[in-house]
Design a protein around this motif. Sequence first.
Motif, mmCIF file in Angstrom:
data_model
loop_
_atom_site.group_PDB
_atom_site.id
_atom_site.type_symbol
_atom_site.label_atom_id
_atom_site.label_comp_id
_atom_site.label_asym_id
_atom_site.label_seq_id
_atom_site.Cartn_x
_atom_site.Cartn_y
_atom_site.Cartn_z
ATOM 1 N N PHE A 185 1.216 -41.547 15.211
ATOM 2 C CA PHE A 185 0.047 -40.911 14.606
ATOM 3 C C PHE A 185 -0.386 -39.721 15.455
ATOM 4 C CE2 PHE A 185 0.033 -45.336 13.374
ATOM 5 C CZ PHE A 185 -0.212 -45.263 12.009
ATOM 6 N N THR A 244 -10.287 -36.353 12.014
ATOM 7 C CA THR A 244 -11.412 -37.297 12.102
ATOM 8 C C THR A 244 -12.779 -36.612 12.002
ATOM 9 O OG1 THR A 244 -11.649 -37.183 14.515
ATOM 10 C CG2 THR A 244 -10.011 -38.724 13.664
ATOM 11 N N ILE A 301 -3.981 -37.345 11.077
ATOM 12 C CA ILE A 301 -5.300 -37.770 10.605
ATOM 13 C C ILE A 301 -6.371 -36.878 11.247
ATOM 14 C CG2 ILE A 301 -6.973 -39.675 10.466
ATOM 15 C CD1 ILE A 301 -4.648 -41.642 10.808
ATOM 16 N N GLU A 341 -13.020 -46.090 9.954
ATOM 17 C CA GLU A 341 -12.204 -45.665 8.799
ATOM 18 C C GLU A 341 -10.803 -45.238 9.235
ATOM 19 O OE1 GLU A 341 -15.783 -44.018 5.882
ATOM 20 O OE2 GLU A 341 -14.948 -42.700 7.409
ATOM 21 N N VAL A 342 -10.742 -44.525 10.345
ATOM 22 C CA VAL A 342 -9.428 -44.087 10.837
ATOM 23 C C VAL A 342 -8.600 -45.305 11.253
ATOM 24 C CG1 VAL A 342 -8.229 -42.710 12.570
ATOM 25 C CG2 VAL A 342 -10.368 -41.875 11.605
ATOM 26 N N GLU A 394 -8.811 -48.297 10.098
ATOM 27 C CA GLU A 394 -8.367 -48.988 8.876
ATOM 28 C C GLU A 394 -7.124 -48.322 8.291
ATOM 29 O OE1 GLU A 394 -8.918 -51.761 7.454
ATOM 30 O OE2 GLU A 394 -10.512 -52.349 8.824
ATOM 31 N N GLN A 395 -7.142 -46.983 8.323
ATOM 32 C CA GLN A 395 -5.992 -46.227 7.812
ATOM 33 C C GLN A 395 -4.725 -46.594 8.602
ATOM 34 O OE1 GLN A 395 -7.446 -42.187 7.542
ATOM 35 N NE2 GLN A 395 -5.437 -41.428 6.944
ATOM 36 N N ILE A 396 -4.870 -46.661 9.932
ATOM 37 C CA ILE A 396 -3.727 -47.004 10.788
ATOM 38 C C ILE A 396 -3.297 -48.451 10.534
ATOM 39 C CG2 ILE A 396 -3.034 -47.381 13.199
ATOM 40 C CD1 ILE A 396 -4.755 -44.931 13.926
ATOM 41 N N ASP A 403 -3.661 -50.250 7.863
ATOM 42 C CA ASP A 403 -2.993 -50.365 6.564
ATOM 43 C C ASP A 403 -1.515 -50.028 6.693
ATOM 44 O OD1 ASP A 403 -5.178 -51.136 5.201
ATOM 45 O OD2 ASP A 403 -5.596 -49.188 4.262
ATOM 46 N N ILE A 404 -1.243 -48.948 7.423
ATOM 47 C CA ILE A 404 0.153 -48.501 7.569
ATOM 48 C C ILE A 404 0.948 -49.517 8.386
ATOM 49 C CG2 ILE A 404 1.607 -46.743 8.647
ATOM 50 C CD1 ILE A 404 -0.569 -44.678 7.774
ATOM 51 N N THR A 419 -14.667 -38.546 9.282
ATOM 52 C CA THR A 419 -14.442 -39.986 9.114
ATOM 53 C C THR A 419 -14.919 -40.727 10.363
ATOM 54 O OG1 THR A 419 -12.217 -39.559 9.895
ATOM 55 C CG2 THR A 419 -12.455 -39.975 7.545
#
Length: 225
Positions: free
Chosen positions: A141, A202, A200, A209-210, A212-214, A216-217, A205
Amino acid sequence: MITIALDGPSGAGKSTVCDIVAERLGISHLNTGALYRAIGLYVMQNNIDPRSKDSVENALNRIDVDLNFDKGVQRVLLNGTDVTDELYSMAVSDVTSTISPYPMVRTYITGIQRKIAGKYSVIMEGRDITSEVLPNAKYKFYIDASSDVRALRRINDNKNKDNLSLDDFDRIKAEIEERDRRDKTRDISPLVIVPDAVYINTDKTTAEEVAEQILDIVRGGECEE
Ligand code: DC
């Protein structure tokens, strides 16, 4: 083992994001800037000229940087003393930005980083983790933010012991941009966005939230091996 590599400029919010991700996944968070800062602190404390590459590289013989984790929180030991709370002044930031490009400094810190990634599941953050230290990490990331947002965060950051206020905004922003320029244009291990990193921004955000994005991946295993 999970290996997550994450790069980005100073103040983009990497540490807070990594703390959340590490906690949720039950893995260690390695903040590699702190290792470079420990060397910067030694250089400062011992009146070594940071612009003298030879003096700094010679000093490495007298420096032992080590890490331990206190309830999951990284502590940095400089020659056996816990210096974690002394690493985040603007003075240390400045010296560290000058000494971190020196090849022997990078080799020394890279060795510590790879040893830890070989032993533990980690999320490792820095400037050259995706490009140099762990180029084969499964998850990569790049966390970014504008210099305005980063200057404001720096002023509000409790870790900072410099008693900053909004009056310092222009100066802090200029210092951040100068450090970025140095980190991105140095010959050795410059800060770059590798093609296979997820980018990403930020600015708008929250760290949550960031993270969560990580997560999820990583949980979805979306990235390629
Ligand atoms: O992320 P930070 O602001 O704590 O980093 C402090 C300094 O260390 C910064 O000037 C960049 C440098 N650094 C580096 O060169 N490579 C890394 N992997 C991490 C930090």
